[in-house]
Design a protein around this motif. Structure first.
Motif, mmCIF file in Angstrom:
data_model
loop_
_atom_site.group_PDB
_atom_site.id
_atom_site.type_symbol
_atom_site.label_atom_id
_atom_site.label_comp_id
_atom_site.label_asym_id
_atom_site.label_seq_id
_atom_site.Cartn_x
_atom_site.Cartn_y
_atom_site.Cartn_z
ATOM 1 N N THR A 107 -4.558 -4.346 -0.201
ATOM 2 C CA THR A 107 -6.007 -4.330 -0.014
ATOM 3 C C THR A 107 -6.669 -5.442 -0.820
ATOM 4 N N GLN A 134 -10.192 1.977 6.612
ATOM 5 C CA GLN A 134 -8.914 2.685 6.740
ATOM 6 C C GLN A 134 -9.133 4.187 6.804
ATOM 7 N N SER A 164 -5.090 -0.469 8.864
ATOM 8 C CA SER A 164 -4.390 0.256 7.813
ATOM 9 C C SER A 164 -3.937 -0.695 6.717
ATOM 10 N N SER A 165 -3.786 -0.129 5.528
ATOM 11 C CA SER A 165 -3.333 -0.869 4.361
ATOM 12 C C SER A 165 -2.214 -0.080 3.702
#
Length: 108
Positions: free
Chosen positions: A88, A74, A81-82
């Motif tokens: 995560t 990321q 993306s998180s």
């Protein structure tokens, strides 16, 4: 492994990919490198805790290594993306289970 990474980022809420294959391929390479170099060292240092937990701490170690790779991906602008720590960790746990199932189905 690339398919498992892509599926994890597609299915787990809070994780997303830009739709390309470059990000999941690089994450799969990073995971392979982490599994080859970092994971054995961490497993060596966590032997006492793994004995006390009858091996269950191994799952936590795997999840933390995969979570580290997701965070690294990321921050490296790979198109992944998180939304937060929860997403995560959920993605790392899902990827651990998915890769275990794939390893069980596809024997070496």
């Amino acid at each position: 492994m690339v398919g498992a990474v892509w599926l994890t980022f597609t299915v787990v809420p809070g994780l997303s990919t830009d739709g390309g294959w470059a990000g999941p391929v690089i994450v799969a390479i990073l995971l392979a490198m982490a599994n080859a170099f970092v994971l054995p060292i961490i497993r060596l240092f966590t032997i006492p805790i793994r004995i006390l937990t009858l091996g269950l701490f191994t799952l936590a170690v795997n999840v933390l290594v995969i979570a580290g790779v997701i965070i690294l991906a990321q921050n490296s602008d790979l198109g992944l993306s998180s939304d937060g720590v929860g997403a995560t960790l959920l993605g790392a746990a899902a990827l651990t289970v998915l890769s275990s199932v794939i390893s069980w189905i596809v024997k070496d």
